[in-house]
Design a protein around this motif. Structure first.
Motif, PDB file in Angstrom:
ATOM      1  N   GLU A 275      13.103  -3.130   7.366  1.00 54.68           N
ATOM      2  CA  GLU A 275      12.141  -3.857   7.752  1.00 54.68           C
ATOM      3  C   GLU A 275      12.991  -4.959   7.094  1.00 54.68           C
ATOM      4  OE1 GLU A 275       8.418  -3.223   6.053  1.00 54.68           O
ATOM      5  OE2 GLU A 275       8.090  -1.307   6.910  1.00 54.68           O
ATOM      6  N   THR A 276      13.176  -5.610   5.999  1.00 48.16           N
ATOM      7  CA  THR A 276      14.033  -6.702   5.972  1.00 48.16           C
ATOM      8  C   THR A 276      15.178  -7.371   6.684  1.00 48.16           C
ATOM      9  OG1 THR A 276      12.914  -6.495   3.881  1.00 48.16           O
ATOM     10  CG2 THR A 276      14.720  -8.324   4.103  1.00 48.16           C
ATOM     11  N   ALA A 277      16.165  -5.286   6.629  1.00 47.26           N
ATOM     12  CA  ALA A 277      17.056  -6.163   7.370  1.00 47.26           C
ATOM     13  C   ALA A 277      17.005  -5.924   8.853  1.00 47.26           C
ATOM     14  CB  ALA A 277      17.424  -4.329   7.000  1.00 47.26           C
ATOM     15  N   ALA A 278      15.522  -5.640   9.186  1.00 43.58           N
ATOM     16  CA  ALA A 278      16.125  -5.938  11.055  1.00 43.58           C
ATOM     17  C   ALA A 278      15.058  -7.280  11.338  1.00 43.58           C
ATOM     18  CB  ALA A 278      14.727  -4.634  11.347  1.00 43.58           C
TER      19      ALA A 278
ATOM     20  N   PHE B 139      18.162 -11.548   2.297  1.00 42.75           N
ATOM     21  CA  PHE B 139      19.823 -11.061   2.851  1.00 42.75           C
ATOM     22  C   PHE B 139      19.498  -9.843   3.020  1.00 42.75           C
ATOM     23  CE2 PHE B 139      19.575 -14.429   0.184  1.00 42.75           C
ATOM     24  CZ  PHE B 139      20.639 -15.446   0.795  1.00 42.75           C
ATOM     25  N   LYS B 140      20.219  -9.449   3.997  1.00 41.61           N
ATOM     26  CA  LYS B 140      20.702  -8.392   4.415  1.00 41.61           C
ATOM     27  C   LYS B 140      21.540  -7.880   3.749  1.00 41.61           C
ATOM     28  CE  LYS B 140      22.077  -5.221   8.618  1.00 41.61           C
ATOM     29  NZ  LYS B 140      22.508  -4.760   9.627  1.00 41.61           N
ATOM     30  N   ILE B 141      21.974  -6.774   2.610  1.00 36.30           N
ATOM     31  CA  ILE B 141      22.992  -6.172   2.747  1.00 36.30           C
ATOM     32  C   ILE B 141      23.621  -4.866   2.739  1.00 36.30           C
ATOM     33  CG2 ILE B 141      24.099  -5.604  -0.164  1.00 36.30           C
ATOM     34  CD1 ILE B 141      22.688  -8.623   0.598  1.00 36.30           C
ATOM     35  N   GLY B 142      24.756  -4.291   3.754  1.00 37.54           N
ATOM     36  CA  GLY B 142      25.793  -3.386   4.252  1.00 37.54           C
ATOM     37  C   GLY B 142      24.482  -3.219   5.344  1.00 37.54           C
TER      38      GLY B 142
ATOM     39  N   ALA C 117      28.053  -6.682  -5.914  1.00 34.79           N
ATOM     40  CA  ALA C 117      27.676  -5.820  -6.788  1.00 34.79           C
ATOM     41  C   ALA C 117      26.409  -5.567  -6.251  1.00 34.79           C
ATOM     42  CB  ALA C 117      27.253  -6.403  -8.367  1.00 34.79           C
ATOM     43  N   ILE C 118      25.854  -6.240  -5.559  1.00 37.39           N
ATOM     44  CA  ILE C 118      24.380  -5.131  -4.846  1.00 37.39           C
ATOM     45  C   ILE C 118      24.905  -4.717  -3.719  1.00 37.39           C
ATOM     46  CG2 ILE C 118      22.734  -6.646  -3.475  1.00 37.39           C
ATOM     47  CD1 ILE C 118      22.051  -9.156  -5.670  1.00 37.39           C
TER      48      ILE C 118
END
Length: 181
Positions: A81-84, A138-141, A170-171
């Motif tokens: 959801e956050t990534a979208a 923030f979107k990570i990957g 690292a995240i």
């Protein structure tokens, strides 16, 4: 849990407290992924002969306190959801001034509401501030996320200071790891 990440490794993903602040212990929550149920079903015949586990989503929250003020930082290995949301705000911002009228209008509405695109270390993100509350995500990957939240006057600057101390590499490694149970 067969994650390869110890509690100390996970705690090291979070920044040190701001001066005058205290950090509480990081709380790790294990959740199923979208494919966990299918993996359990598909791998059931191998359960007795192989040490194969299903993938899990890890959601880790670290709280920081200073008097009545509090900041929460959450690292999630699969927060779709956050990534979208980050992708959507980024797409609207990209269309600003040159995209379809609807997207341009939506971008103006988001800015007026205190929502804007941000970036840190090549990771796209969203900033939101309204009524003494602030958040950054923030979107990570592909679907990992790191989010920061606070709810006291002018707290956005404290979030920005914490962001500077986050180790996004690292995240990203933590979010990309194949965590299993």
């Amino acid at each position: 849990m067969k994650s390869g990440w110890t509690q100390d490794d996970i705690a090291a993903l979070f920044p040190a407290p701001l001066e005058g602040w205290k950090a509480e212990g990081a709380a790790v929550e294990e959740r199923d992924t979208i494919t966990s149920g299918f993996e359990s079903f598909a791998l059931a015949p191998l359960a007795e002969t192989a040490a194969v586990g299903v993938t899990v989503r890890l959601r880790v929250t670290q709280a920081y306190r200073s008097g009545d003020r509090a900041i929460a930082i959450t690292i999630d290995t699969e927060d779709i959801e956050t990534a979208a949301m980050v992708d959507a705000v980024d797409a609207v911002a990209s269309a600003e001034g040159s995209g379809p009228e609807e997207l341009v209008a939506l971008g103006e509405e988001l800015l007026a509401a205190g929502v804007s695109p941000i970036s840190h270390g090549g990771h796209p993100g969203v900033s939101a501030e309204a009524d003494g509350e602030a958040g950054r995500a923030f979107k990570i990957g592909s679907a990992g996320a790191v989010s920061l939240e606070c709810a006291y006057p002018d707290c956005g600057g404290d979030l920005d200071a914490m962001i500077e101390d986050l180790d996004f590499s690292a995240i990203a490694e933590f979010a990309a790891f194949d965590h299993r149970r």
